[in-house]
Scaffold this motif. Structure first.
Motif, PDB file in Angstrom:
ATOM      1  N   HIS A 270       0.821  -1.214   0.000  1.00 39.36           N
ATOM      2  CA  HIS A 270       0.000   0.000   0.000  1.00 39.36           C
ATOM      3  C   HIS A 270       0.861   1.272   0.000  1.00 39.36           C
ATOM      4  N   GLY A 271       0.753   2.027  -1.053  1.00 47.11           N
ATOM      5  CA  GLY A 271       1.450   3.311  -1.151  1.00 47.11           C
ATOM      6  C   GLY A 271       2.842   3.245  -1.741  1.00 47.11           C
ATOM      7  N   ARG A 272       3.368   2.047  -1.946  1.00 44.55           N
ATOM      8  CA  ARG A 272       4.790   1.934  -2.321  1.00 44.55           C
ATOM      9  C   ARG A 272       5.026   1.831  -3.825  1.00 44.55           C
ATOM     10  N   ALA A 273       3.971   1.949  -4.607  1.00 47.79           N
ATOM     11  CA  ALA A 273       4.129   1.762  -6.054  1.00 47.79           C
ATOM     12  C   ALA A 273       5.232   2.639  -6.656  1.00 47.79           C
ATOM     13  N   PRO A 274       5.334   3.917  -6.265  1.00 44.31           N
ATOM     14  CA  PRO A 274       6.407   4.718  -6.875  1.00 44.31           C
ATOM     15  C   PRO A 274       7.816   4.227  -6.505  1.00 44.31           C
ATOM     16  N   ALA A 275       7.942   3.594  -5.320  1.00 47.00           N
ATOM     17  CA  ALA A 275       9.242   3.025  -4.939  1.00 47.00           C
ATOM     18  C   ALA A 275       9.551   1.811  -5.813  1.00 47.00           C
ATOM     19  N   LEU A 276       8.562   0.950  -6.011  1.00 48.63           N
ATOM     20  CA  LEU A 276       8.780  -0.197  -6.901  1.00 48.63           C
ATOM     21  C   LEU A 276       9.118   0.284  -8.309  1.00 48.63           C
ATOM     22  N   ALA A 277       8.371   1.290  -8.753  1.00 50.73           N
ATOM     23  CA  ALA A 277       8.608   1.819 -10.109  1.00 50.73           C
ATOM     24  C   ALA A 277      10.032   2.353 -10.228  1.00 50.73           C
ATOM     25  N   THR A 278      10.489   3.034  -9.179  1.00 48.47           N
ATOM     26  CA  THR A 278      11.863   3.549  -9.167  1.00 48.47           C
ATOM     27  C   THR A 278      12.858   2.405  -9.260  1.00 48.47           C
ATOM     28  N   GLY A 279      12.637   1.403  -8.404  1.00 44.12           N
ATOM     29  CA  GLY A 279      13.548   0.261  -8.374  1.00 44.12           C
ATOM     30  C   GLY A 279      13.637  -0.434  -9.721  1.00 44.12           C
ATOM     31  N   ILE A 280      12.521  -0.472 -10.421  1.00 45.32           N
ATOM     32  CA  ILE A 280      12.485  -1.138 -11.733  1.00 45.32           C
ATOM     33  C   ILE A 280      13.106  -0.254 -12.813  1.00 45.32           C
ATOM     34  N   LYS A 281      12.646   1.007 -12.841  1.00 47.24           N
ATOM     35  CA  LYS A 281      13.062   1.877 -13.955  1.00 47.24           C
ATOM     36  C   LYS A 281      14.563   2.162 -13.930  1.00 47.24           C
ATOM     37  N   ARG A 282      15.119   2.272 -12.722  1.00 46.89           N
ATOM     38  CA  ARG A 282      16.550   2.598 -12.653  1.00 46.89           C
ATOM     39  C   ARG A 282      17.436   1.565 -13.322  1.00 46.89           C
ATOM     40  N   ILE A 283      16.979   0.301 -13.312  1.00 51.38           N
ATOM     41  CA  ILE A 283      17.806  -0.719 -13.976  1.00 51.38           C
ATOM     42  C   ILE A 283      17.169  -1.201 -15.276  1.00 51.38           C
ATOM     43  N   HIS A 284      16.058  -0.577 -15.648  1.00 46.27           N
ATOM     44  CA  HIS A 284      15.433  -0.890 -16.944  1.00 46.27           C
ATOM     45  C   HIS A 284      15.089   0.440 -17.607  1.00 46.27           C
ATOM     46  N   THR A 285      16.104   1.196 -17.902  1.00 42.82           N
ATOM     47  CA  THR A 285      15.865   2.551 -18.411  1.00 42.82           C
ATOM     48  C   THR A 285      15.159   2.526 -19.763  1.00 42.82           C
ATOM     49  N   GLU A 286      15.227   1.390 -20.457  1.00 36.48           N
ATOM     50  CA  GLU A 286      14.625   1.284 -21.779  1.00 36.48           C
ATOM     51  C   GLU A 286      13.146   0.890 -21.707  1.00 36.48           C
ATOM     52  N   LYS A 287      12.691   0.506 -20.528  1.00 36.62           N
ATOM     53  CA  LYS A 287      11.309   0.043 -20.384  1.00 36.62           C
ATOM     54  C   LYS A 287      10.356   1.215 -20.091  1.00 36.62           C
ATOM     55  N   PHE A 288       9.066   0.971 -20.356  1.00 35.45           N
ATOM     56  CA  PHE A 288       8.033   1.927 -19.972  1.00 35.45           C
ATOM     57  C   PHE A 288       7.440   1.437 -18.652  1.00 35.45           C
ATOM     58  N   VAL A 289       7.511   2.278 -17.644  1.00 32.90           N
ATOM     59  CA  VAL A 289       7.058   1.868 -16.316  1.00 32.90           C
ATOM     60  C   VAL A 289       5.971   2.841 -15.853  1.00 32.90           C
ATOM     61  N   PHE A 290       4.867   2.283 -15.413  1.00 30.16           N
ATOM     62  CA  PHE A 290       3.813   3.154 -14.885  1.00 30.16           C
ATOM     63  C   PHE A 290       3.247   2.586 -13.595  1.00 30.16           C
ATOM     64  N   THR A 291       2.783   3.483 -12.741  1.00 29.92           N
ATOM     65  CA  THR A 291       2.017   3.064 -11.569  1.00 29.92           C
ATOM     66  C   THR A 291       0.574   3.489 -11.789  1.00 29.92           C
ATOM     67  N   TYR A 292      -0.307   2.738 -11.181  1.00 27.83           N
ATOM     68  CA  TYR A 292      -1.739   3.045 -11.264  1.00 27.83           C
ATOM     69  C   TYR A 292      -2.214   3.066  -9.820  1.00 27.83           C
ATOM     70  N   GLN A 293      -2.568   4.239  -9.295  1.00 27.78           N
ATOM     71  CA  GLN A 293      -2.825   4.351  -7.865  1.00 27.78           C
ATOM     72  C   GLN A 293      -4.073   5.167  -7.564  1.00 27.78           C
ATOM     73  N   GLY A 294      -4.713   4.818  -6.466  1.00 24.34           N
ATOM     74  CA  GLY A 294      -5.847   5.598  -5.999  1.00 24.34           C
ATOM     75  C   GLY A 294      -5.421   6.677  -5.025  1.00 24.34           C
ATOM     76  N   ASP A 295      -6.397   7.445  -4.530  1.00 22.84           N
ATOM     77  CA  ASP A 295      -6.048   8.601  -3.698  1.00 22.84           C
ATOM     78  C   ASP A 295      -5.544   8.204  -2.308  1.00 22.84           C
ATOM     79  N   GLY A 296      -6.116   7.167  -1.721  1.00 19.52           N
ATOM     80  CA  GLY A 296      -5.610   6.724  -0.420  1.00 19.52           C
ATOM     81  C   GLY A 296      -4.196   6.216  -0.544  1.00 19.52           C
ATOM     82  N   ASP A 297      -3.963   5.415  -1.575  1.00 18.38           N
ATOM     83  CA  ASP A 297      -2.655   4.820  -1.813  1.00 18.38           C
ATOM     84  C   ASP A 297      -1.602   5.893  -2.082  1.00 18.38           C
TER      85      ASP A 297
END
Lengths: 76, 256, 361
Positions: free
Chosen positions: B81-108
Motif C-alpha cells: 500500500h502506497g509503495r508503487a512509486p518506490a517499486l517503479a523507481t527500483g524497476i526503472k533505474r535498472i530498466h531505463t529502456e522500459k516503460f514503467v507506470f504506476t496506477y494508484q488511488g487517492d488513499g494509496d
C-alpha cells in the motif's frame, strides 16, 4: 454529401447496466432493456438504431468496454 | 434506395471502435459505472497504439485497482500500500529502456504513500503515475480519503468532513507540480466522451515522455465512486461535475 | 589467490555487492552501516559494471525499490541496521509471499526502539521467526568476520535465486565496523537482460514476451483455498531448505563435555573463551550456526548426547536459546549468557558464566 450511419453491438453479458452510455448519446439511440442479463443487470440496446451515427461516444464512456461501434458512409 | 439494414452496418470492415486486445478476458471487478474501467482501457489503448506491450511494466496499488493486473495483459507487479512509486523507481533505474507506470488511488498515493509519491516526483523518475481521485476509500468500504471534500460524508466522516478536526483535502497534484522533477502534470476526468479523449491524450503524453527521458509524468483522473458516494452511476457523475470539479480543477498544471 | 585488502566489514560487503554482479543497491543511511552506501557511492560501480546505487527516502522505500527490481529478475540488495530493518518488515513479507529473490543486510545495533549504535544480536527473533505478517521464512546467514561479510554475498544470492526467497545477512555493528584483511574474488559479470529473460521468463516481469501470457507478481489471493495452497507450497519450500541448506562450524568439539553455542561476533568471543576454558582444564567446545534459519537443530541434538550442558552465548537477553532448547528437548541443561543493549561480553565473562551456570549450576 454522404450520410453517416452507425450501429453498436453490446456485449450483453458483460454490461453492468450503469446507464452512463445513455446520456452520452447525442442522437438518443440508447435505452436500457427490460430484460436482465445473467448477472441480473438491465443492459443497453439501440431503441432508435436509425439515429445512430457511430460517433463512439457511448463506447468512450463505457466503463466495461462492452460496446463495439460500426460506421459506414451512405451516399445520400 | 432500399432501406439500410443494421446487419449491413455491423460488419468487421465497418468497426470504428472495439475493445483493445490488451484487456484479458476477465470481466472487470469494478462496480457498475466506475471510472476505473475507463482509465484501465485508456492506459491499455495507449500501450497498444504505441506498440510497447513487450516493453511495459505496470505496478498495481492497494485499493480497488489492486487487481488491475488481472485485467491488463501486460507484465505487472502488485505493490504494498502506497509503495508503487518506490517499486517503479527500483524497476526503472535498472530498466531505463522500459516503460514503467504506476496506477494508484487517492488513499494509496496521497495518504499512505505520500512520501514515496513526493520523492519519486522530486527525483524526477522517468515513469508515469496514473492517479485516480474519487475522494474516498472505495475498496475498504467508503472511508474518508485525503481527497474527501469538506463536508463530504464517508463512513469515517459520517457527519461530513470537518476540516477543523479531520484536516483539509489534499491537492497533491498541485503539490507535485511544484517539484522540479515533474515534467508533465495534469488533471483530467472521464465522465463525458470529450473528457475521456483529453485524458487519453494526457496518458499518451505520459508514456511518450518516458521515451524522451523527460522525467516524471503525473496524470490525475478525477473519477466517481458511486458505491462509496451512495448514488447511482449517472447521479455520481453529475455530483462529480458539480462538486469535485470546482475544487479539483481540470487542466494541465505543468508541461515542460 | 585473489586480491588482498584491509577493509571494514561494511566496506567489504559493499565491494562484495559489486563483485557479485549485483544490479542495484537501494538504501538509506543509518549507523552503524552507513559505510555500505558511502563506499558504493564513492566507488561508482555504475561506471564499472552498470550497477545502480540510489539513496532512497526511507527504508520503506528502499526495500520496495529492491522488491520492484527483484521482480524483474535483477539482483537487488539493500542494507540497514535494526530500526531500519523493522521498517522494512512490510517488504520482507511481500517478498516472501510473492516469492522473489532478494538479499538484505542487517548490521544490527542495540534496541529496543532507537536503542544505541553499538553492536547487538537482539534481532534474532525478528530475523528467524519472521518479523513481518504471515507464515513465512527467510534464510538468515550470520557472518563472523569481515571475510565472511564479503563471501556471504554470493552465497546469499545463489540461495535467493535457487529458492526465490529473501536472504538476510545478519551481522552486527562490531563486524560492520571492524577492519580485517579480506581476500576479494574476481568480478562476476552482471546478467544481461537476455540472460535474465532466458532464465527467468517463467516468472520475472521483464515485459510480456510475444507468445507468452503476462507475468504477474503478487502476494494477493482473495480465494482462501488458493491462498492455503500457496502457503502449502511455501511450507514445502521451507522444508526443503531446512533439509538441504543448514551450515555450521565446530571448534574443539571432539572431546567436549560442555558446549558454547554462539554466532557472529559472539562466536568470535567464544572462540577465545573456549581457549581460556581449556587452559583451565574445562573440556569445552564451540558450535557456531552459520545459517540461523534453517537452524542446525539436528546437529545440536546429536551433540546433546555428547555434552553435559550448553551455554547459549548471545548479545541479547536470550533469543537463540529458545531454538537450542527445542533442539535438545530438555535432555541436558541449557543456559543463556550474554551482555546486551550494545554491551559486548568479554571471553572471561563467558568462561565464568560457563562455570557458574552450567558446570557448577
Amino acid at each position: 454529401m454522404a450520410k453517416v450511419r452507425g450501429a453498436i453491438v453490446v456485449d450483453v453479458e458483460r454490461c453492468k447496466g450503469c446507464e452512463i452510455c445513455i446520456g452520452s448519446c447525442p442522437t438518443d439511440v440508447l435505452r436500457m432493456s427490460v430484460d436482465v442479463n445473467g448477472k441480473g443487470y438491465h443492459y443497453a440496446y439501440m431503441e432508435n438504431p436509425e439515429a445512430c451515427t457511430g460517433c463512439v461516444n457511448c463506447a468512450t464512456v463505457c466503463p466495461d468496454t462492452v460496446i463495439t461501434v460500426y460506421r459506414i458512409k451512405v451516399p445520400s | 434506395m432500399a432501406e439500410l439494414r443494421i446487419e449491413d452496418i455491423i460488419k468487421p470492415e465497418n468497426i470504428v471502435f472495439k475493445k483493445t486486445k490488451l484487456f484479458t478476458d476477465k470481466p472487470l471487478s469494478y462496480c457498475p459505472g466506475c471510472g476505473h474501467g475507463v482509465v484501465h482501457r485508456l492506459v491499455l489503448e495507449v500501450i497498444e497504439e504505441m506498440g510497447i506491450e513487450a516493453e511495459t511494466i505496470g505496478i498495481a496499488p492497494v485499493g480497488c485497482s489492486v487487481l488491475a493486473y488481472e485485467f491488463m495483459n501486460i507484465d505487472m507487479v502488485q505493490a504494498p500500500h502506497g509503495r508503487a512509486p518506490a517499486l517503479a523507481t527500483g524497476i526503472k533505474r535498472i530498466h531505463t529502456e522500459k516503460f514503467v507506470f504506476t496506477y494508484q488511488g487517492d488513499g494509496d498515493l496521497a495518504a499512505i504513500g505520500t512520501a514515496e509519491t513526493i520523492h519519486a516526483c522530486n527525483r524526477g523518475e522517468n515513469i508515469a503515475i496514473i492517479f485516480i481521485n474519487n475522494g474516498i476509500y472505495g475498496m475498504t468500504g467508503g472511508q474518508m480519503a485525503p481527497t474527501t471534500l469538506p463536508g463530504m460524508q464517508s463512513s469515517t466522516s459520517p457527519y461530513g468532513r470537518d476540516v477543523e478536526t479531520m484536516g483539509h483535502p489534499m491537492k497533491i497534484t498541485e503539490l507535485v507540480s511544484n517539484l522540479p522533477g515533474t515534467r508533465f502534470v495534469a488533471r483530467h476526468a472521464v465522465h463525458t466522451p470529450a473528457l475521456v479523449r483529453k485524458t487519453k491524450k494526457a496518458i499518451r503524453k505520459a508514456f511518450e515522455n518516458q521515451k524522451e527521458n523527460k522525467g516524471l509524468s503525473f496524470v490525475e483522473v478525477v473519477s466517481n465512486c458511486n458505491s462509496g458516494w451512495k448514488m447511482s452511476p449517472v447521479e455520481s457523475n453529475k455530483w462529480l461535475a458539480e462538486n469535485m470539479l470546482p475544487f479539483y480543477e481540470l487542466g494541465t498544471l505543468k508541461d515542460e | 589467490m585473489g586480491e588482498l585488502r584491509l577493509m571494514k566489514g561494511n566496506e567489504a560487503i559493499a565491494e562484495g555487492f559489486i563483485r557479485a554482479g549485483v544490479d542495484a543497491y537501494y538504501g538509506y543511511p543509518i549507523t552503524p552501516q552507513s559505510e555500505v552506501m558511502e563506499y558504493l557511492m564513492l566507488e561508482q560501480p555504475e561506471k564499472k559494471t552498470g550497477m545502480v546505487v540510489l539513496q532512497a527516502e526511507s527504508e520503506l522505500a528502499a526495500i520496495n525499490m529492491v522488491y520492484g527490481a527483484a521482480c524483474t529478475g535483477k539482483k537487488a540488495v539493500t542494507s540497514s541496521s535494526s530500526p531500519g530493518i523493522s521498517l522494512m518488515q512490510e517488504g520482507f513479507s511481500y517478498i516472501a509471499g510473492s516469492e522473489v529473490p532478494a538479499v538484505v543486510l542487517n548490521v544490527a545495533r542495540g534496541g529496543p526502539g532507537l536503542g544505541d549504535i553499538q553492536p547487538a544480536q537482539s534481532d534474532y527473533f525478528q530475523s528467524v521467526k519472521g518479523g513481518g505478517h504471515g507464515d513465512y521464512r527467510q534464510i538468515v546467514l550470520a557472518p563472523s568476520s569481515v571475510q565472511e561479510m564479503y563471501d556471504f554475498v554470493s552465497i546469499a544470492f545463489d540461495l535467493a535465486y535457487k529458492y526465490r526467497i529473501m536472504v538476510l545477512i545478519l551481522s552486527d555493528g562490531a563486524i560492520g565496523q571492524m577492519m580485517e584483511k579480506v581476500v576479494l574474488g574476481d568480478q562476476i559479470p552482471r546478467m544481461t537482460n537476455q540472460e535474465i529473460k532466458d532464465k527467468y521468463d517463467s516468472w520475472a516481469i521483464t515485459g510480456r514476451t510475444p507468445g507468452r501470457e503476462h507475468n504477474v507478481i503478487t502476494s494477493l489471493d482473495l480465494d482462501q483455498e488458493n491462498l492455503e495452497r500457496h502457503n502449502h507450497h511455501l511450507q514445502a519450500k521451507y522444508r526443503e531448505i531446512v533439509e538441504k541448506e543448514v551450515v555450521f562450524e565446530e571448534y574443539a568439539i571432539e572431546d567436549a563435555e560442555y558446549l558454547m553455542i554462539a554466532y557472529g561476533t559472539s562466536a568470535r568471543i567464544c572462540h577465545k573463551a573456549v581457549q581460556l576454558g581449556r587452559e583451565k582444564g574445562i573440556k569445552v567446545g564451540l558450535f557456531r550456526p552459520i545459517t540461523l534459519w534453517p537452524f542446525p537443530d539436528k546437529r545440536i541434538k546429536e551433540l546433546s548426547n555428547q555434552v553435559k550442558g550448553i551455554l547459549s552465548v548471545e548479545m541479547s537477553a536470550g533469543q537463540m536459546i529458545e531454538d537450542i532448547m527445542l533442539a535438545v528437548e530438555s535432555k541436558i541443561k541449557v543456559e543463556h549468557f550474554g551482555r546486551y543493549g550494545g554491551v559486548v561480553h568479554s571471553p572471561e565473562e563467558v568462561v565464568i558464566a560457563l562455570e557458574t551456570k552450567i558446570i557448577g549450576g
